[in-house]
Design a protein around this motif. Structure first.
Motif, PDB file in Angstrom:
ATOM      1  N   LEU A  38       0.508  -0.907  -0.065  1.00  9.22           N
ATOM      2  CA  LEU A  38       0.368   0.471   0.225  1.00  9.22           C
ATOM      3  C   LEU A  38       0.419   1.054  -0.155  1.00  9.22           C
ATOM      4  O   LEU A  38       2.108   1.119   0.557  1.00  9.22           O
ATOM      5  CB  LEU A  38      -0.467   0.020   1.056  1.00  9.22           C
ATOM      6  N   THR A  39       0.771   1.749  -0.378  1.00  9.42           N
ATOM      7  CA  THR A  39       1.060   3.306  -0.601  1.00  9.42           C
ATOM      8  C   THR A  39       0.138   4.616   0.277  1.00  9.42           C
ATOM      9  O   THR A  39      -1.344   3.828   0.580  1.00  9.42           O
ATOM     10  CB  THR A  39       1.474   4.332  -1.653  1.00  9.42           C
ATOM     11  N   LEU A  40       0.114   5.901   0.826  1.00 11.39           N
ATOM     12  CA  LEU A  40      -0.477   6.856   1.068  1.00 11.39           C
ATOM     13  C   LEU A  40      -0.961   7.567   0.241  1.00 11.39           C
ATOM     14  O   LEU A  40      -0.358   8.138   0.054  1.00 11.39           O
ATOM     15  CB  LEU A  40       0.600   7.239   2.575  1.00 11.39           C
ATOM     16  N   SER A  41      -2.341   8.083   0.341  1.00  8.72           N
ATOM     17  CA  SER A  41      -2.306   9.719  -0.635  1.00  8.72           C
ATOM     18  C   SER A  41      -3.058  10.138   0.524  1.00  8.72           C
ATOM     19  O   SER A  41      -3.897  10.113   0.969  1.00  8.72           O
ATOM     20  CB  SER A  41      -3.770   9.067  -1.549  1.00  8.72           C
ATOM     21  N   LEU A  42      -2.529  11.202  -0.124  1.00 11.20           N
ATOM     22  CA  LEU A  42      -3.362  13.103   0.600  1.00 11.20           C
ATOM     23  C   LEU A  42      -4.577  13.772  -0.247  1.00 11.20           C
ATOM     24  O   LEU A  42      -4.640  14.039  -1.304  1.00 11.20           O
ATOM     25  CB  LEU A  42      -2.201  14.006   0.591  1.00 11.20           C
ATOM     26  N   PHE A  43      -5.494  13.252   1.293  1.00 15.20           N
ATOM     27  CA  PHE A  43      -6.751  14.043   0.098  1.00 15.20           C
ATOM     28  C   PHE A  43      -7.142  14.944   1.015  1.00 15.20           C
ATOM     29  O   PHE A  43      -7.527  14.628   2.261  1.00 15.20           O
ATOM     30  CB  PHE A  43      -7.790  13.544   0.714  1.00 15.20           C
ATOM     31  N   LEU A  44      -7.224  16.242   0.400  1.00 13.03           N
ATOM     32  CA  LEU A  44      -7.365  17.481   0.545  1.00 13.03           C
ATOM     33  C   LEU A  44      -9.331  18.035   0.940  1.00 13.03           C
ATOM     34  O   LEU A  44      -9.586  17.428  -0.029  1.00 13.03           O
ATOM     35  CB  LEU A  44      -6.996  18.381   0.098  1.00 13.03           C
ATOM     36  N   VAL A  45      -9.424  19.023   1.745  1.00 12.34           N
ATOM     37  CA  VAL A  45     -10.331  19.417   1.545  1.00 12.34           C
ATOM     38  C   VAL A  45     -10.547  20.963   2.145  1.00 12.34           C
ATOM     39  O   VAL A  45      -9.631  21.310   1.903  1.00 12.34           O
ATOM     40  CB  VAL A  45     -11.744  18.916   2.761  1.00 12.34           C
ATOM     41  N   PRO A  46     -11.904  21.541   2.093  1.00 16.63           N
ATOM     42  CA  PRO A  46     -11.298  23.327   1.535  1.00 16.63           C
ATOM     43  C   PRO A  46     -11.302  23.578   3.206  1.00 16.63           C
ATOM     44  O   PRO A  46     -10.959  24.505   3.503  1.00 16.63           O
ATOM     45  CB  PRO A  46     -12.171  24.045   0.746  1.00 16.63           C
ATOM     46  N   ALA A  47     -12.506  23.099   4.032  1.00 15.08           N
ATOM     47  CA  ALA A  47     -11.871  23.995   5.257  1.00 15.08           C
ATOM     48  C   ALA A  47     -12.476  21.962   5.910  1.00 15.08           C
ATOM     49  O   ALA A  47     -13.559  21.655   5.721  1.00 15.08           O
ATOM     50  CB  ALA A  47     -13.359  24.011   5.438  1.00 15.08           C
ATOM     51  N   ILE A  48     -11.777  22.449   7.922  1.00 18.77           N
ATOM     52  CA  ILE A  48     -12.122  21.219   7.949  1.00 18.77           C
ATOM     53  C   ILE A  48     -13.070  21.532   9.040  1.00 18.77           C
ATOM     54  O   ILE A  48     -13.191  22.908   9.794  1.00 18.77           O
ATOM     55  CB  ILE A  48     -10.965  20.134   8.653  1.00 18.77           C
ATOM     56  N   SER A  49     -14.151  20.427   9.456  1.00 21.50           N
ATOM     57  CA  SER A  49     -15.117  20.745  11.269  1.00 21.50           C
ATOM     58  C   SER A  49     -16.034  19.451  11.144  1.00 21.50           C
ATOM     59  O   SER A  49     -15.396  19.032  10.350  1.00 21.50           O
ATOM     60  CB  SER A  49     -16.116  21.981   9.956  1.00 21.50           C
ATOM     61  N   ARG A  50     -16.434  19.384  12.264  1.00 22.14           N
ATOM     62  CA  ARG A  50     -16.890  18.764  12.468  1.00 22.14           C
ATOM     63  C   ARG A  50     -18.332  17.701  11.577  1.00 22.14           C
ATOM     64  O   ARG A  50     -18.545  16.190  11.458  1.00 22.14           O
ATOM     65  CB  ARG A  50     -18.035  18.529  13.722  1.00 22.14           C
ATOM     66  N   ASP A  51     -18.851  18.445  11.091  1.00 20.17           N
ATOM     67  CA  ASP A  51     -19.636  18.487   9.744  1.00 20.17           C
ATOM     68  C   ASP A  51     -19.408  17.834   8.240  1.00 20.17           C
ATOM     69  O   ASP A  51     -20.276  18.116   6.897  1.00 20.17           O
ATOM     70  CB  ASP A  51     -20.450  19.159   9.593  1.00 20.17           C
TER      71      ASP A  51
END
Length: 123
Positions: A24-37
């Motif tokens: 396996l390899t690790l990939s980075l998945f980004l989101v525009p903003a992190i919040s609880r929802d």
């Protein structure tokens, strides 16, 4: 000349060089903003290594790991040489035989083509 040589891909280790044998390899998945929802997974997530037979599924689907073995040598760490079939200096190969036999594939035409090949080679 018939000795196996160390694999140039894995340097004789037998492990996949893309994932260091883990499958396996690790990939980075980004989101525009992190919040609880924030929906879905994000951050560093494991992906199957495609170099050794795994499946890179992104965020969806089930994780399918690779074997972790070098694809070039099959995990053996060595490459065995291809030994040709030689008979008295004449090299027999499937492509030469199929090229010398015309569209007719009967046993008689194959014998004739073989005898023509041997005659041409000086036999």
């Amino acid at each position: 000349p018939r000795q196996p040589k160390p694999c140039t891909q894995c340097q004789g280790q037998g492990k996949c060089t893309a994932c260091a044998g883990e499958g396996l390899t690790l990939s980075l998945f980004l989101v525009p903003a992190i919040s609880r929802d924030t929906p879905g997974d994000h951050g560093k997530l494991p992906q199957g290594c495609e170099a050794c037979g795994g499946l890179r599924h992104n965020v969806q689907g089930k994780l399918r790991l690779g074997s972790g073995l070098c694809a070039e040598c099959g995990g053996k760490g060595k490459i065995w040489p291809v030994v040709s079939n030689r008979r008295r200096g004449f090299l027999y190969s499937a492509t030469e035989m199929s090229g010398s036999v015309a569209s007719d594939s009967s046993p008689t035409s194959a014998k004739m083509a073989t005898s023509r090949s041997l005659t041409a080679a000086g036999w």
